[in-house]
Design a protein around this motif. Structure first.
Motif, PDB file in Angstrom:
ATOM      1  N   UNK A   1     -22.763 -33.098 -19.466  1.00  0.00           N
ATOM      2  CA  UNK A   1     -22.077 -33.516 -20.693  1.00  0.00           C
ATOM      3  C   UNK A   1     -20.676 -34.000 -20.387  1.00  0.00           C
ATOM      4  N   UNK A   2     -20.010 -34.487 -21.394  1.00  0.00           N
ATOM      5  CA  UNK A   2     -18.592 -34.764 -21.246  1.00  0.00           C
ATOM      6  C   UNK A   2     -17.864 -33.436 -21.053  1.00  0.00           C
ATOM      7  N   UNK A   3     -16.615 -33.484 -20.618  1.00  0.00           N
ATOM      8  CA  UNK A   3     -15.860 -32.269 -20.356  1.00  0.00           C
ATOM      9  C   UNK A   3     -15.539 -31.562 -21.677  1.00  0.00           C
ATOM     10  N   UNK A   4     -15.845 -30.254 -21.738  1.00  0.00           N
ATOM     11  CA  UNK A   4     -15.637 -29.465 -22.946  1.00  0.00           C
ATOM     12  C   UNK A   4     -14.749 -28.258 -22.647  1.00  0.00           C
ATOM     13  N   UNK A   5     -14.035 -27.821 -23.676  1.00  0.00           N
ATOM     14  CA  UNK A   5     -13.206 -26.621 -23.511  1.00  0.00           C
ATOM     15  C   UNK A   5     -14.094 -25.396 -23.332  1.00  0.00           C
ATOM     16  N   UNK A   6     -13.688 -24.516 -22.418  1.00  0.00           N
ATOM     17  CA  UNK A   6     -14.403 -23.262 -22.174  1.00  0.00           C
ATOM     18  C   UNK A   6     -13.544 -22.107 -22.687  1.00  0.00           C
ATOM     19  N   UNK A   7     -14.149 -21.183 -23.406  1.00  0.00           N
ATOM     20  CA  UNK A   7     -13.438 -20.029 -23.951  1.00  0.00           C
ATOM     21  C   UNK A   7     -13.591 -18.838 -23.013  1.00  0.00           C
ATOM     22  N   UNK A   8     -12.508 -18.144 -22.779  1.00  0.00           N
ATOM     23  CA  UNK A   8     -12.538 -16.941 -21.931  1.00  0.00           C
ATOM     24  C   UNK A   8     -12.705 -15.712 -22.836  1.00  0.00           C
ATOM     25  N   UNK A   9     -13.806 -14.965 -22.683  1.00  0.00           N
ATOM     26  CA  UNK A   9     -14.061 -13.801 -23.495  1.00  0.00           C
ATOM     27  C   UNK A   9     -14.572 -12.671 -22.596  1.00  0.00           C
ATOM     28  N   UNK A  10     -14.504 -11.441 -23.102  1.00  0.00           N
ATOM     29  CA  UNK A  10     -14.882 -10.265 -22.327  1.00  0.00           C
ATOM     30  C   UNK A  10     -15.876  -9.415 -23.103  1.00  0.00           C
TER      31      UNK A  10
END
Length: 966
Positions: free
Chosen positions: A848-857
């Motif tokens: 895909x195109x570049x997407x934001x990644x969320x950091x979660x725990x």
């Protein structure tokens, strides 16, 4: 609750006609007296208006909800007051628009009518007067009145011919005043006709004695304690507690004479402050009741309301309960006629271990033993009612059917509202705050104001925490010297918790004691250090949070009070007390009785042996660093919650953010605790939604609560092979509600993670470029957006894999069924928020195109904590048709359609991702998380939000059934 409002001018004229025929009863005079400070008149009207505002059931205002301006207007209409007087009353007695108790209940036969409650209210009125004398606000008293009424009206009518046992559970908050509620329940219950009240209070004599004293002081009263003894005659006071050794004896309730001489009935205590239940002191005679009509049963009204009530406060201990059961077995006849009430304080024996299956399993034997004895009490008292009290809605009785069919709250579950003035999770965590972290201040952030984080880079901050304790003590003394009521400052404590091991406690206490004597609080260096903390912390927080309280202009003005605080804390050359025992003898040696000791100003070092129900009075500074794998037991130590009148701004929580976890990991205790609390708050909110009646009938009953609890605690498996809950949750409908899932495949289930990424790929590929700006409610963000039809999204959702499928399947069922309704779902807006900061993380997902990644725990087992960001919600809810009227942003408004839902995608990574050369993220390490909001108009009138099925249709009214019966 008194009777409803009536035509006031007509009533006043009739009342004044005989004694005050010339009284000026015009509204102008009434208004003038209110505005010129007639406090007695204002207090009277404040009490009545709040009673009418809070009444859950008001026949004089049908269909008008309580605690609303509309309810107040309905009262004014009934009173026929003019507009000017209404405005004055609204200004002086504001409508308390607070939530009421959430009530999950079976249908019941009303018997505790306002008229009956008013006719027999001797002990309730005495308790009500006591609360007002203690400074309770009228709205707080009215709230307690309604909450306690909700319990009593669901008990069985004590005058009823047929014996029936009602069982319920009341859920409060940690250290939030549950005792006040059950004292109110006990008062109303004895007024109504219950003649034996058994309170199971605490596992230690000290805790039991605290409960006994509270009931003696606020309910039972001086005359029932003295029982005719002359308080001025020393010889007659032998065996009478409180007189002469309790400085607050003058504040104990007074009834103006023996209640039995004032048209009511006496209360006989079967236990005292110093004496737990040992045996029926007068043998069988202790439960002998004189009947006016010997041929009629005790529960007949002709006998019941002339008989004295008996009250006992019993330690929740196997040996004590066994003695009570043994003694009751020797009594015959009367027990079958005796309306009794069992109040089980801290009923959830292992509530804090619901996150840890192993610890929960270990506590099962103790729970089972106690519950079995309570069941025997109920068997001996066929007219007994059972009401449990707990601080968590995740009660064991909803988790494991083996915890006792006999005490399952089959009749009602009442979740009390968060009381005014209470410091809870919302006061230490920035839950759902839309303020960016970099813009948070002492004024707009709870974490900034009250939490002091401990990282490897900060050092242990223990000296700073001790300095904060001394400084906050000095500020309490300063405020007391400048007119602030000093009652809440009587005790001043600091709690230090680092380990569960007793040896560690001794070592830590020795270290803190040495630090105290080396801190130099009387030296120039010590004052310099305290002055710096005052300037950098307490002065600024006080300015932002305590503007109405007196504050020193400089540290020099505070300095004399620092010396006095140091003296109080160091009194007896012992500033530190270790609290890690669990025996009565141990606690008797501590001299830590907050009721009898004038001032407890100490640093307490403790562990998990602090018994349930142990309230650390005056707790202002907590230092929490527990190096253990059992991070989940945080709820037990959530003692920084409670009431902090006059010193909320001084409360500090020093908590570890990088504590050793396992062999090589670290744990953020603050975030772990937030996850536990957030889950509980979410569940309370769900109960409130499901408590709404549909076509006049409950859509959720207590027997259907267990499968909802298992949605939140899926890893706790009932151990009883022969028992199971009867209700099975099939469908949850959430039109217009934010649904956030957390049970994604475990990090080790790499094949399932990749499968979910591949399942979402067709939707990801349809995201349109470039990003658009979505804004609403003062927040905005960039996002990629597309639309998919309902069938396409449904196909994706049906293919997803989960660590706990039960969490999502009821929601999925509702989406599947939505296509068959008259108001189906047409399509969904898919939103992928994009980060714009320089610290953002991006990656390509399967080309895909570049997407934001969320950091979660993950916070609890394989479950994540919060996935979404609060700033995304207003626009998403608006798009789904549940966010109110149009407002501003054209992009958002252009996406709004009838029968359209919204999905927010959060590609989640749990650590810094390792990207391939083309910027792709490994799909085996990617969690495709999402939230969704079904269209607000997709609900169907007259249809509940939940659908269950009974595993055994033949016993559908039973909460628990046997496996072999299925």
């Amino acid at each position: 609750m008194t009777s409803g409002p009536k035509y006031f001018a007509k009533w006043a004229a009739l009342a004044a006609d005989e004694d005050h025929p010339d009284a000026d009863l015009t509204e102008e005079t009434f208004r003038a007296r209110l505005t010129t400070g007639d406090e007695a008149l204002l207090a009277l009207w404040s009490r009545h208006l709040n009673d009418w505002d809070f009444a859950e059931s008001a026949p004089w205002a049908p269909g008008v909800p309580p605690r609303t301006p509309e309810r107040r207007a309905a009262a004014y209409d009934r009173l026929r007051l003019g507009e000017d007087l209404r405005k004055v009353l609204d200004e002086l007695v504001r409508v308390s628009e607070v939530p009421g108790a959430t009530i999950i209940t079976r249908e019941f036969t009303p018997w505790y009518t306002p008229e009956r409650a008013e006719a027999r209210s001797f002990y309730w009125r005495a308790y009500e007067r006591k609360l007002r004398a203690k400074g309770w606000a009228p709205e707080a008293v009215a709230g307690l009145d309604e909450a306690s009424r909700a319990v009593v009206e669901r008990l069985t009518d004590p005058e009823q011919t047929a014996a029936r046992q009602a069982k319920g559970l009341v859920v409060g908050y940690v250290q939030s005043g549950k005792t006040a509620n059950f004292t109110g329940v006990a008062a109303k219950a004895v007024d109504a006709g219950y003649r034996l009240v058994i309170v199971l209070g605490g596992t230690l004599n000290m805790l039991r004695a605290q409960t006994q004293r509270r009931l003696d002081m606020e309910l039972i009263g001086q005359e029932n304690i003295l029982r005719g003894a002359d308080p001025d005659d020393v010889d007659s006071l032998v065996g009478v507690d409180y007189v002469g050794d309790d400085e607050e004896w003058p504040q104990f309730v007074r009834h103006g004479g023996r209640p039995s001489t004032r048209g009511a009935f006496d209360i006989e205590r079967l236990t005292t402050r110093d004496n737990d239940y040992k045996s029926l002191a007068q043998g069988i005679r202790a439960l002998e009741f004189e009947k006016r009509e010997p041929t009629r049963p005790l529960h007949d009204p002709s006998n019941l309301h002339h008989a004295a009530a008996r009250v006992m406060v019993v330690k929740k201990n196997k040996g004590v309960l066994e003695k009570l059961v043994k003694d009751l077995k020797q009594i015959h006849g009367i027990l079958g006629e005796l309306p009794a009430l069992i109040i089980d304080d801290e009923s959830d024996q292992a509530s804090v271990n619901t996150s840890n299956p192993k610890k929960w399993e270990q506590d099962r034997t103790e729970r089972t033993t106690i519950n079995k004895l309570i069941s025997q009490l109920l068997g001996l008292l066929p007219r007994a009612q059972y009401v449990g009290y707990t601080a968590t809605p995740f009660a064991n009785v909803f988790v494991d059917p083996s915890d006792g069919d006999d005490i399952f709250p089959s009749d009602f579950l009442i979740s009390l509202p968060r009381p005014a003035g209470y410091m809870g999770v919302q006061d230490f965590h920035d839950l759902d705050s839309t303020v960016p972290p970099e813009e948070r201040t002492y004024a707009n952030s709870q974490e900034e104001a009250h939490v002091r984080s401990i990282y490897d880079s900060t050092g242990d901050r223990l000296q700073e925490a001790m300095d904060a304790f001394v400084l906050s003590g000095a500020l309490k003394l300063y405020r007391a010297a400048h007119g602030v009521p000093e009652g809440p400052f009587r005790h001043h404590t600091m709690l230090v918790h680092e380990s569960v091991k007793k040896d560690d406690h001794a070592e830590l206490a020795l270290r803190i004691n040495s630090m105290w004597h080396e801190a130099g609080y009387a030296s120039a260096a010590g004052h310099t250090r305290l002055a710096a903390l005052w300037e950098s912390d307490h002065a600024k927080v006080g300015e932002a949070r305590a503007a109405g309280l007196p504050s020193p202009a400089s540290y020099e003005e505070l300095r004399p009070h620092v010396s006095r605080a140091r003296q109080l804390i160091g009194s007896g050359s012992r500033p530190v007390i270790v609290v890690n025992g669990d025996s009565d003898r141990y606690f008797e040696q501590l001299d830590l009785d907050f009721d009898r000791t004038p001032n407890v100003w100490k640093i307490l070092v403790g562990g998990m042996k602090l018994s349930r129900g142990f309230t650390v009075e005056g707790l202002t500074v907590t230092y929490y660093r527990r190096t253990t794998q059992q991070v989940d037991t945080l709820m037990q130590m959530g003692r920084w919650f409670g009431f902090r009148p006059g010193y909320r701004d001084l409360v500090r929580l020093y908590i570890g953010r990088e504590e050793t976890y396992g062999r090589s990991g670290t744990a953020d205790l603050y975030e772990a605790f937030e996850a536990v609390c957030r889950d509980e708050e979410l569940f309370r909110g769900q109960l409130a939604r499901y408590a709404q009646l549909v076509d006049g009938r409950p859509q959720l009953t207590p027997s259907q609560v267990p499968p909802l609890v298992s949605q939140h605690l899926p890893w706790l498996k009932p151990a009883a092979r022969n028992k199971m809950y009867n209700a099975e949750l099939v469908e949850i409908r959430s039109p217009g509600e934010w649904v956030e899932l957390t049970a994604y495949p475990a990090a080790t289930a790499t094949a399932d993670l990749r499968h979910n990424v591949e399942t979402w790929k067709p939707v990801i590929d349809r995201l349109d470029a470039p990003p658009v700006t979505l804004a609403r409610g003062g927040t905005e963000y960039e996002a990629l957006v597309s639309t998919v039809d309902h069938d396409t999204l449904l196909k994706v959702l049906c293919e997803l894999r989960w660590s706990e499928p039960r969490q999502f399947s009821p929601h999925l069922e509702s989406l599947i069924e939505a296509g068959n309704l008259n108001a189906p779902i047409d399509d969904w807006v898919v939103i992928a928020p994009q980060q714009t900061s320089g610290r953002r993380t991006e990656g390509r997902i399967l080309g895909s195109r570049s997407l934001s990644l969320a950091r979660r725990t993950r916070r609890r087992n394989d479950l994540f904590g919060a996935i979404s960001e609060p700033k995304h919600r207003p626009s998403v809810l608006r798009i789904a048709g549940s966010g109110g009227a149009p407002h501003g942003n054209e992009t958002v408004e252009a996406l709004v359609r009838p029968r359209r839902g919204a999905v927010v995608l959060y590609p989640v990574v749990e650590s810094d991702p390792v990207l391939s050369s083309d910027g792709s993220v490994d799909p085996h390490r990617l969690v495709m998380a999402f939230t969704l909001v079904a269209p607000g108009g997709s609900a169907r009138a007259g249809r509940g939000l939940l659908r269950f099925r009974a595993r055994d249709n033949g016993t559908s009214d039973h909460a628990i059934v046997d496996h072999q019966d299925i």
